[in-house]
Structure formats: structure tokens, C-alpha cells
Design an enzyme around this catalytic site. Structure first.
Site, PDB file in Angstrom:
ATOM      1  N   HIS A   1      -0.066  29.319  58.342  1.00  0.00           N
ATOM      2  CA  HIS A   1      -0.828  28.192  58.480  1.00  0.00           C
ATOM      3  C   HIS A   1      -1.008  27.757  56.872  1.00  0.00           C
ATOM      4  O   HIS A   1      -1.369  26.536  56.666  1.00  0.00           O
ATOM      5  CB  HIS A   1      -2.188  28.403  58.836  1.00  0.00           C
ATOM      6  CG  HIS A   1      -2.243  28.848  60.279  1.00  0.00           C
ATOM      7  ND1 HIS A   1      -2.087  30.332  60.873  1.00  0.00           N
ATOM      8  CD2 HIS A   1      -2.727  27.933  61.433  1.00  0.00           C
ATOM      9  CE1 HIS A   1      -2.149  30.185  62.119  1.00  0.00           C
ATOM     10  NE2 HIS A   1      -2.339  28.988  62.427  1.00  0.00           N
TER      11      HIS A   1
ATOM     12  N   GLU B   1      -1.671  21.608  68.979  1.00  0.00           N
ATOM     13  CA  GLU B   1      -1.422  22.611  69.776  1.00  0.00           C
ATOM     14  C   GLU B   1      -0.414  22.533  70.915  1.00  0.00           C
ATOM     15  O   GLU B   1       0.736  23.390  71.193  1.00  0.00           O
ATOM     16  CB  GLU B   1      -2.706  23.270  70.537  1.00  0.00           C
ATOM     17  CG  GLU B   1      -3.838  23.766  69.493  1.00  0.00           C
ATOM     18  CD  GLU B   1      -3.338  24.868  68.781  1.00  0.00           C
ATOM     19  OE1 GLU B   1      -2.269  25.452  69.076  1.00  0.00           O
ATOM     20  OE2 GLU B   1      -4.110  25.103  67.829  1.00  0.00           O
TER      21      GLU B   1
END
Length: 535
Positions: free
Chosen positions: A437, A352
């Protein structure tokens, strides 16, 4: 700001954002030794030379005399070569996808440029559609406009055209905040590109996933607080199972203030989630390890490159199965203990926060092939942060989220991305249409094969088995060299609209810079891209 979550949300919209046109110069290489007749240029000198050369190289920059450039960053190599990253405007309007990196020799001679733009973006700039109509076209169900639309030139998909940039905020289906920017053709009203900007991964503490770990803390009333003054003041706090309100997302006020953790003896957590400080131990350790990885391995001083630490929030929402980076802080959910437990493992933290590094360098647009490269960049560096941590409780491997998942061995698998049932192992013409993703699989597969090669092996106690799309056999060059090549490519050659084909070129350039044009490392990069069908 770019934002994303670790998991693909059920209602995630593939989207795009405006470039931040700010001036900044940062040197990452300096000369050493005695002065010579031809000293290494300063960042300011490199910028000045780049600005001087623009008018003589308009064709190479896909520019006209109407184009203006604002410096965003500069890298000066140890040999004096420089790389000046600039954003582009035309008639005062930002050109989305118009960013460039100008490459120069030690003496300031123009050596070429990295850019996504394929043609001039100097288009007519009188809209035929109202801003109100553009806003209506852009807003999806449940979203609200954040501010007024602005005129831009959209050049990231198809022919450049005048467009409105509309920002909308709300909440995704799984509770993740949503901040979407959408461009709408200012002549026809057609919806063009959308991008989701929530980028979802001296004391000691007993963590959930990494055993007992060292923690840098600060003294406070009541003992100690999880504030790391040695890494730019980053801190970890308790979100108290609350979520950000729409007013908070829209206007930045009325936000729930997380509670700072305090501890009397500077020994944090118990290793189980019933102690609220335990997840905070993982998050604080993850932030510190990610900071150290970028600084000690790549010379980058913090996520933003300015030495500042980042806040982390744990215990966000109720049974929230995600983690996200919102451009300024990390946020972790507790999971539902069915799909996943608390999402505070070291590779999730590295993943992240690496979105922040991408945002402040290449700023890869979070849709299409560039979006897949954006997500893969976070998977790659999240994995490398895990290796860097050298933690026996969570040893390095190429599984993403293996510690947090409850209903499967891992969230993603870099040795064979298709094992998750959705990701692509090999490039094809339609890969950019996948959720980011899943389109990330091609670059993840490349990264694994470049580092480890083909064949069955055990890494970090887990089985891995890499194979190629063209039937070749590869020998890896190691994850350290993978990291150096990918970081150099990201910060020096990739731009916002980089495609897989352009990523091949960027990493080949990076390998040449680092190891030489005839090096085994460069040859390995070329062979590995071919092995995942990127030629």
C-alpha cells in the site's frame, strides 16, 4: 485468486500465489469493413501461430524443450497484431513468475515477448524436504493450512527453484479474512515468497456519498431487489454485521448467507447510515459504475471479462474499518466512525473491483515492486472510475478515500504520496521492501504527474500540488489518456513479476501502440517515469 484490502492490516504479510493455468481466448479487437487479401487473424489463429513459434524462440522465452505453455488470454488489435498471454509449466509443475505474453504481427510473425523470467526455470524436480515440514515452515501464528501443499517452481524472486506452495487461511488483526500462499524451498526448507490474497476499496437511491443516484434493480417478492440484470446479474446484499468463519474460509461451507435487500417502491435509502439500505445504494452504484467504466472506456465486459456481474456485501462485521475483494465478491465494512465511516465510496468500489481486473490479466504478484504496482493499479482505476462517474456530490480528484476518512483528509494522495506519512514519492532500491500500500506511491505519483503535470491546482474542490523527484516541470496529458495507457500496459505487456523498470517499458510500449513512437504522449510517459526516478 488474488485478494486485497483497502487498508494495510496491522498483521498483513507480504505474500504470493499460484497461477491459475486455464485456457481461454478473448478477442478485444475485430476487423471492420470489407475482407482483404490479408484479413485480421481470429483469436484462434493468433493462438495457433503463437504455439507454432514457441520452439523457434526458446531463448527469447527463457525456455527449453521441457517447458509447456497454456494459453490464458489473447488480444487481437484492430491492425491485426496479436498478444497471446500464456502460463508456463515444466514437468507438469506450474512455474510461478513464468507467465509470458507473445507479441505477433498481423501475419503471425514473432515480434517479441513480455516476461518476468530472466533465465531458464528447468530445475531439478526431486524434493528433499517433506511437505509436512514445508507446511510448518509456512504457517504463521493463528493460521491453518488449506489443503495439501503442491510442488511448483518458484521463479519470482532470485534463481528459480523447486518449492512447495502452501495455502493458509485465518483472520487478520482488523477482522479482515486472510488467505496467504507461501512458497518454501523444497531442497532447503527456506521460506521464499508469501502473498496475501485478500485484496483490500431503473430505481433510485439516496446514497451516503454520491447524492441521489440511479439504480438498476429487478422485481421480486415484496417489490424490488438490488439485482442488476443489465450488468451480468450483480447484486448487493446485507452481511448483517457478521463475518466469514474459519470453516467458510477453509472449506467454503458454513458461510453466513447475506440477506438480499428488498424495497416496495424502488426508492432506496435515506442518505443516512441508520437506514441499512443507504450503504447498499453506494455499493450497488459503485459496482455499476465500475462495470460501465471498464466496458465503455476499455471494452472490457465486466471485471472477469465474461459479462458477469459481481456480488457486493455491506455491513460486514462490527466497526470493521476496511473493504476487500476476495476474488469473487466485494465486501464493505461500516467503519468505526472514528478512523472511517462506511467504506462504500465510489473510488473504494473502483479500487477493490480493479483488483479483479488485475488478477485476470497481468496477475501482478502481491508483494515486492509488483505488489506496489498491483495496489497502484487499483488506486489509478478507482480514481478514474470516480472521474467517470461525473458525480457532483463526489467529483473526481486524486485523493483516495477522501469521502470515508474521519481522522485525516484522505487515505492516500496521488499528487504527493508521502503526505500519508508512509508512501514513497520516488523509486529507490528498497521500495519493494515496503508494504504494497506504500510502495504503490511511486506509480501513483507517476500517474498523477502524467495526467496533471506539476504545480498547484484545485481538482474536484481539493488542493493538489505535484512536484518531481528530478526537479523537472511537466505538463499533463489528461486522465483519459493515462487510463488508456495504463490499461493497455496492464493487459498487454505486464506479467506477474513486473518491476517498476519493466512497468516503464510496458507503458512506453502501450503509448507507442496507442499514439505512435514519436508522439507527445510517449515522450510524456518517458519523462514522467524519470520524474519519479524510474529510468
Amino acid at each position: 485468486m488474488n485478494r486485497s484490502a483497502l487498508f494495510a492490516a496491522a498483521t498483513a504479510v507480504a505474500t504470493t500465489t499460484a497461477l491459475g493455468l486455464t485456457s481461454a481466448t478473448t478477442a478485444t479487437g475485430t476487423a471492420t469493413g470489407a475482407p482483404t487479401a490479408s484479413p485480421v487473424p481470429t483469436p484462434a489463429a493468433a493462438v495457433a501461430k503463437a504455439k507454432e513459434s514457441i520452439s523457434s524462440h526458446l531463448t527469447a522465452l527463457r525456455a527449453t524443450t521441457a517447458d509447456a505453455f497454456v494459453v490464458k488470454d489473447v488480444i487481437v488489435d484492430k491492425d491485426g497484431a496479436s498478444h497471446v498471454r500464456m502460463d508456463r509449466t515444466i514437468g507438469g509443475l506450474p512455474v510461478l513468475g513464468g507467465d509470458v505474453v507473445v507479441h505477433q504481427s498481423k501475419d503471425g510473425a514473432f515480434k517479441g515477448a513480455s516476461l518476468s523470467l530472466g533465465r531458464s526455470a528447468n530445475v531439478a524436480r526431486t524434493p528433499k524436504v517433506s511437505s509436512a515440514t514445508a507446511t510448518t515452515k509456512a504457517l504463521a501464528k493463528g493460521l491453518k493450512a488449506d489443503g495439501k501443499p503442491s510442488l511448483v517452481i518458484e521463479a519470482r524472486k532470485g534463481a528459480p527453484r523447486l518449492a512447495y506452495l502452501v495455502t493458509a487461511v485465518g483472520t487478520q488483526a482488523d477482522g479482515t479474512p486472510s488467505r496467504i500462499t507461501t512458497t518454501v524451498d523444497a531442497l532447503t526448507g527456506a521460506k521464499l515468497v508469501s502473498e496475501q490474497h485478500i485484496e483490500t476499496a431503473t430505481g433510485d437511491g439516496k446514497s451516503l456519498y454520491s447524492g441521489t443516484v440511479p439504480l438498476q434493480t429487478s422485481t421480486a417478492t415484496g417489490g424490488f431487489t438490488l439485482t442488476d440484470a443489465t450488468r451480468g446479474g450483480g447484486y448487493t446484499a446485507d452481511a448483517n454485521n457478521k463475518t466469514d468463519s474459519l470453516l467458510c474460509q477453509l472449506f467454503g461451507f458454513g458461510c453466513t448467507a447475506p440477506t438480499r435487500f428488498t424495497d416496495a417502491d424502488n426508492h432506496w435509502g435515506t442518505g443516512v447510515n441508520s437506514d441499512r439500505a443507504t450503504a447498499a445504494v453506494d455499493a450497488h452504484y459503485g459496482a455499476a459504475t465500475t462495470f460501465d467504466y471498464y466496458k465503455n472506456v476499455h471494452g472490457r465486459n465486466g471485471i472477469f471479462g465474461d459479462g458477469k456481474g459481481v456480488p457486493s456485501r455491506v455491513h460486514y462485521g462490527s466497526n470493521y474499518v476496511n473493504a476487500f475483494w476476495d476474488g469473487k465478491q466485494m465486501t464493505y465494512g461500516d467503519g468505526d466512525n472514528v478512523v472511517a465511516g462506511p467504506l462504500v465510496s465510489i473510488d473504494v468500489a473502483g479500487h477493490e473491483m480493479s483488483h479483479g481486473v488485475t488478477e485476470h490479466t497481468a496477475n501482478l504478484t502481491y508483494s515486492g515492486e509488483s505488489g506496489g504496482l498491483n495496489e497502484a493499479t487499483s488506486d489509478i482505476f478507482g480514481t478514474l472510475v470516480e472521474f467517470y462517474s461525473n458525480n457532483a456530490s463526489d467529483p473526481g480528484d486524486y485523493y483516495i478515500g477522501e469521502e470515508i476518512m474521519k481522522d485525516r483528509p484522505a487515505l492516500r494522495y496521488m499528487d504527493k504520496p508521502s503526505k500519508d506519512g508512509n508512501s514513497a514519492d520516488c523509486w529507490s532500491s528498497g521500495v519493494g521492501n515496503l508494504d504494497v500500500h506504500y510502495s504503490s506511491g511511486v506509480a501513483n505519483h507517476f500517474a498523477y504527474l502524467l495526467a496533471e503535470g506539476t504545480g498547484a491546482k484545485t481538482i474536484g474542490g481539493l488542493p493538489h500540488n505535484g512536484s518531481t523527484c528530478n526537479g523537472t516541470t511537466l505538463t499533463g496529458i489528461g486522465h483519459d489518456k493515462l487510463g488508456k495507457i495504463w490499461f493497455r500496459a496492464l493487459t498487454t505487456y505486464m506479467t506477474s513479476g513486473t518491476t517498476y523498470a519493466q512497468a516503464r517499458t510496458a507503458t512506453l510500449n502501450a503509448a507507442t501502440d496507442l499514439y505512435g513512437a514519436s508522439s507527445p504522449e510517449r515522450a510524456a510517459v518517458a519523462a514522467t517515469w524519470s520524474a519519479v526516478s524510474v529510468n
